[in-house]
Design a protein around this motif. Structure first.
Motif, PDB file in Angstrom:
ATOM      1  N   ASP A 174       0.836  -1.201   0.000  1.00 40.15           N
ATOM      2  CA  ASP A 174       0.000   0.000   0.000  1.00 40.15           C
ATOM      3  C   ASP A 174       0.873   1.255   0.000  1.00 40.15           C
ATOM      4  N   GLU A 175       0.286   2.355  -0.467  1.00 38.94           N
ATOM      5  CA  GLU A 175       0.943   3.669  -0.456  1.00 38.94           C
ATOM      6  C   GLU A 175       2.380   3.604  -0.979  1.00 38.94           C
ATOM      7  N   MET A 176       2.526   3.066  -2.170  1.00 42.66           N
ATOM      8  CA  MET A 176       3.852   2.927  -2.763  1.00 42.66           C
ATOM      9  C   MET A 176       4.568   4.262  -2.896  1.00 42.66           C
ATOM     10  N   ASP A 177       3.811   5.350  -3.000  1.00 46.46           N
ATOM     11  CA  ASP A 177       4.435   6.664  -3.132  1.00 46.46           C
ATOM     12  C   ASP A 177       5.163   7.083  -1.846  1.00 46.46           C
ATOM     13  N   LYS A 178       4.967   6.327  -0.760  1.00 42.87           N
ATOM     14  CA  LYS A 178       5.676   6.606   0.496  1.00 42.87           C
ATOM     15  C   LYS A 178       6.781   5.582   0.762  1.00 42.87           C
ATOM     16  N   MET A 179       6.991   4.681  -0.181  1.00 43.38           N
ATOM     17  CA  MET A 179       8.029   3.668  -0.050  1.00 43.38           C
ATOM     18  C   MET A 179       9.408   4.299  -0.270  1.00 43.38           C
ATOM     19  N   PRO A 180      10.378   4.073   0.638  1.00 48.84           N
ATOM     20  CA  PRO A 180      11.733   4.613   0.415  1.00 48.84           C
ATOM     21  C   PRO A 180      12.309   4.105  -0.900  1.00 48.84           C
ATOM     22  N   PRO A 181      12.881   4.977  -1.718  1.00 46.90           N
ATOM     23  CA  PRO A 181      13.432   4.562  -3.010  1.00 46.90           C
ATOM     24  C   PRO A 181      14.441   3.426  -2.850  1.00 46.90           C
ATOM     25  N   GLY A 182      14.306   2.426  -3.709  1.00 45.52           N
ATOM     26  CA  GLY A 182      15.245   1.316  -3.705  1.00 45.52           C
ATOM     27  C   GLY A 182      14.761   0.074  -2.985  1.00 45.52           C
ATOM     28  N   VAL A 183      13.858   0.224  -2.024  1.00 41.85           N
ATOM     29  CA  VAL A 183      13.412  -0.937  -1.249  1.00 41.85           C
ATOM     30  C   VAL A 183      12.717  -1.958  -2.134  1.00 41.85           C
ATOM     31  N   ILE A 184      11.831  -1.492  -2.998  1.00 42.80           N
ATOM     32  CA  ILE A 184      11.033  -2.420  -3.804  1.00 42.80           C
ATOM     33  C   ILE A 184      11.887  -3.177  -4.813  1.00 42.80           C
ATOM     34  N   ASP A 185      13.067  -2.645  -5.146  1.00 40.95           N
ATOM     35  CA  ASP A 185      13.956  -3.346  -6.081  1.00 40.95           C
ATOM     36  C   ASP A 185      14.422  -4.692  -5.529  1.00 40.95           C
ATOM     37  N   SER A 186      14.375  -4.839  -4.222  1.00 36.07           N
ATOM     38  CA  SER A 186      14.860  -6.083  -3.608  1.00 36.07           C
ATOM     39  C   SER A 186      14.020  -7.287  -3.990  1.00 36.07           C
ATOM     40  N   ILE A 187      12.774  -7.069  -4.428  1.00 37.78           N
ATOM     41  CA  ILE A 187      11.918  -8.206  -4.774  1.00 37.78           C
ATOM     42  C   ILE A 187      11.973  -8.530  -6.259  1.00 37.78           C
ATOM     43  N   LYS A 188      12.821  -7.829  -7.008  1.00 36.78           N
ATOM     44  CA  LYS A 188      12.925  -8.053  -8.444  1.00 36.78           C
ATOM     45  C   LYS A 188      13.157  -9.521  -8.814  1.00 36.78           C
ATOM     46  N   PRO A 189      14.059 -10.255  -8.147  1.00 38.52           N
ATOM     47  CA  PRO A 189      14.267 -11.662  -8.518  1.00 38.52           C
ATOM     48  C   PRO A 189      13.009 -12.512  -8.385  1.00 38.52           C
ATOM     49  N   PHE A 190      12.153 -12.165  -7.414  1.00 37.80           N
ATOM     50  CA  PHE A 190      10.945 -12.954  -7.180  1.00 37.80           C
ATOM     51  C   PHE A 190       9.879 -12.721  -8.249  1.00 37.80           C
ATOM     52  N   LEU A 191       9.977 -11.588  -8.958  1.00 35.86           N
ATOM     53  CA  LEU A 191       8.988 -11.241  -9.974  1.00 35.86           C
ATOM     54  C   LEU A 191       9.427 -11.639 -11.373  1.00 35.86           C
ATOM     55  N   ASP A 192      10.638 -12.103 -11.495  1.00 37.95           N
ATOM     56  CA  ASP A 192      11.205 -12.397 -12.803  1.00 37.95           C
ATOM     57  C   ASP A 192      10.828 -13.805 -13.284  1.00 37.95           C
ATOM     58  N   TYR A 193      11.291 -14.131 -14.480  1.00 39.62           N
ATOM     59  CA  TYR A 193      10.933 -15.390 -15.142  1.00 39.62           C
ATOM     60  C   TYR A 193      11.856 -16.542 -14.736  1.00 39.62           C
ATOM     61  N   SER A 260      14.018  -1.419 -11.266  1.00 41.82           N
ATOM     62  CA  SER A 260      14.219  -2.475 -12.261  1.00 41.82           C
ATOM     63  C   SER A 260      12.923  -3.219 -12.553  1.00 41.82           C
ATOM     64  N   LEU A 261      11.939  -3.110 -11.662  1.00 38.63           N
ATOM     65  CA  LEU A 261      10.650  -3.775 -11.895  1.00 38.63           C
ATOM     66  C   LEU A 261       9.988  -3.236 -13.151  1.00 38.63           C
ATOM     67  N   ILE A 262      10.129  -1.915 -13.376  1.00 40.62           N
ATOM     68  CA  ILE A 262       9.573  -1.298 -14.580  1.00 40.62           C
ATOM     69  C   ILE A 262      10.544  -1.431 -15.743  1.00 40.62           C
ATOM     70  N   GLU A 263      11.811  -1.206 -15.453  1.00 35.22           N
ATOM     71  CA  GLU A 263      12.832  -1.263 -16.499  1.00 35.22           C
ATOM     72  C   GLU A 263      12.871  -2.629 -17.180  1.00 35.22           C
ATOM     73  N   LYS A 264      12.640  -3.683 -16.418  1.00 39.34           N
ATOM     74  CA  LYS A 264      12.664  -5.045 -16.951  1.00 39.34           C
ATOM     75  C   LYS A 264      11.269  -5.573 -17.315  1.00 39.34           C
ATOM     76  N   ASN A 265      10.276  -4.674 -17.312  1.00 35.92           N
ATOM     77  CA  ASN A 265       8.900  -5.026 -17.704  1.00 35.92           C
ATOM     78  C   ASN A 265       8.328  -6.170 -16.869  1.00 35.92           C
ATOM     79  N   LEU A 266       8.520  -6.096 -15.556  1.00 37.02           N
ATOM     80  CA  LEU A 266       8.056  -7.163 -14.671  1.00 37.02           C
ATOM     81  C   LEU A 266       6.685  -6.885 -14.056  1.00 37.02           C
ATOM     82  N   ILE A 267       6.176  -5.668 -14.262  1.00 36.66           N
ATOM     83  CA  ILE A 267       4.813  -5.367 -13.811  1.00 36.66           C
ATOM     84  C   ILE A 267       3.870  -5.639 -14.970  1.00 36.66           C
TER      85      ILE A 267
END
Length: 337
Positions: A174-193, A260-267
Motif C-alpha cells: 500500500d501507499e507505494m508513493d511513500k516507499m523509500p526509493p530502492g526498497v522495492i527493487d529487492s523483490i525483483k528476482p521474485f517477480l522475474d521469469y 528495475s521492476l519497470i525497467e525489466k517489464n516485470l509489472i
C-alpha cells in the motif's frame, strides 16, 4: 493431520479395549465406517470449506468475483476489466511463467484498496486476514529512509519464507508513493521469469502495488474525455498505461523511481483508477445505507452529497476524495434521522 482425523484415530486405538462387549460384525462395521469417515474428513476439499487453506487452481470462483466487482465497484471499468480477466486467468494456470503483478494507480477513495480486498476474498476464505495474504504499509514497515538495506533484507526474507509455506501467497504493498526509493527493487528476482530461486518457485504468487502516483495524469485524461463529450467508458487501458509506467518510473516520490521492476517489464498491468463522478459517489452512499439495513431516502443522500467536495473549480465533475470516509457520514445522517 487435522483435529477431526486425530479424534477418529484415537477412537480406533481404543477399539481393542471396548470390543469385548461388542459383536465382531459390529466391530467390523465400526472400523469400516471410521476409516471411510477418516478418508472423507482428510480430503482437502472438505476441510478447506471451513478452514483457510493455501489456494489451488480450483479455489477461485470466477463468477463470484465478477458479480462482486459489478455490485460493489462503481466507475472503474478499466480496473474491473483487468481484474476479471487477469486474476482468473492466472489462478487457473497451473504453470505460470512468472508471478502476477498488478500496479493500481489513482487518487484516494477510488477503490484501489477495495478491489485488492475483493481479490483476496475471492481466493482466500479469510480475505485480507488470511495468513497467506500479506499487507505492507511503508510508513509502518519501512519508516526510516536511512535503513533501506536493512529493509531489503527483511523484505526478501519475509517473501521467501511465506512463499515457501504457500506458493499462492498474495503480497499487497500500500501507499507505494511513500516507499523509500530502492526498497522495492529487492523483490525483483521474485517477480522475474525464474523457475526457481534457491529451490523456491515464486511463479504462483500475486503482487499488488497501490499508489496515488499518476493520479493527476489519470484525472487529466478523464477530464479531457468529459470536456470533449466522450463517455468515460471509452477510455481504454492503452490511453493511460504507458504514461503511467513512465510517470512513476521518473517520479522520485513514486516508490518506483528508476526501479528495475519497470525497467525489466516485470509489472504485468498498470491499472488506472479514474476519478469518481457525482453519480458514482451517490451509488457509494446508497450502498452504505443499504448495508446498514436502512431505507434509502433522497433527503439523507442529498445531505451527504452536499458535504462532498468536487473538482475542478466551477465545473465540479469529480469527487476529491472519491468514496473515502463516506461510511462515517452515512453513520452520522442515518442514526441522526
Amino acid at each position: 493431520m487435522n483435529c477431526c482425523v486425530r479424534v477418529l484415530w484415537s477412537f480406533l486405538l481404543l477399539l481393542p479395549v471396548i470390543t469385548e462387549a461388542i459383536e465382531p460384525i459390529s466391530v467390523g462395521i465400526a472400523i469400516t465406517l471410521a476409516s471411510a469417515l477418516t478418508g472423507f474428513l482428510s480430503h482437502r476439499n472438505f476441510y478447506c470449506n471451513f478452514l483457510d487453506c493455501c489456494s489451488t487452481e480450483e479455489a477461485l470462483n470466477s463468477t463470484a468475483l465478477r458479480e462482486k466487482l459489478h455490485e460493489n465497484v462503481f466507475g472503474q471499468h478499466l480496473a474491473t476489466q483487468v481484474v476479471m480477466k487477469a486474476v482468473p486467468g492466472f489462478i487457473h494456470n497451473s504453470n505460470p511463467k512468472k508471478p502476477l503483478t498488478l500496479s493500481f494507480h489513482g487518487w484516494t477513495g477510488t477503490g484501489k484498496n477495495f478491489i485488492s480486498r475483493i481479490i483476496a476474498e475471492s481466493i482466500y476464505k479469510d480475505g485480507m486476514k488470511s495468513k497467506y495474504v500479506h499487507h505492507f504499509e511503508p510508513t509502518l514497515h519501512f519508516p526510516n529512509r536511512d535503513c533501506v538495506n536493512k529493509y531489503k533484507d527483511q523484505l526478501q526474507a519475509w517473501i521467501r519464507g511465506n512463499v515457501s509455506s504457500c506458493s499462492r501467497s498474495i503480497f499487497v504493498f500500500d501507499e507505494m508513493d511513500k516507499m523509500p526509493p530502492g526498497v522495492i527493487d529487492s523483490i525483483k528476482p521474485f517477480l522475474d521469469y525464474y523457475e526457481q530461486i534457491d529451490g523456491v518457485s515464486y511463479r504462483k504468487a500475486i503482487f499488488i502495488f497501490l499508489s496515488n502516483s499518476g493520479g493527476d495524469r489519470i484525472n487529466e485524461v478523464a477530464l479531457n474525455f468529459w470536456k470533449s463529450g466522450k463517455n468515460r467508458e471509452q477510455i481504454q487501458l492503452k490511453d493511460l498505461e504507458n504514461s503511467l509506467s513512465l510517470g512513476v518510473f521518473n517520479n522520485k516520490e513514486s516508490g518506483f523511481w528508476h526501479t528495475s521492476l519497470i525497467e525489466k517489464n516485470l509489472i504485468d498491468f498498470f491499472v488506472p483508477f479514474l476519478p469518481l463522478e457525482y453519480k458514482h459517489v451517490q451509488m457509494c452512499i446508497e450502498k452504505e445505507i443499504k448495508a446498514r439495513g436502512f431505507k434509502v431516502e433522497k433527503s439523507s443522500v442529498d445531505s451527504i452529497l452536499d458535504e462532498v467536495q468536487f473538482f475542478p473549480p466551477y465545473e465540479n465533475i469529480f469527487a476529491k476524495k472519491g468514496c473515502k470516509a463516506l461510511d462515517k457520514k452515512v453513520d452520522y445522517y442515518c442514526y441522526e434521522n
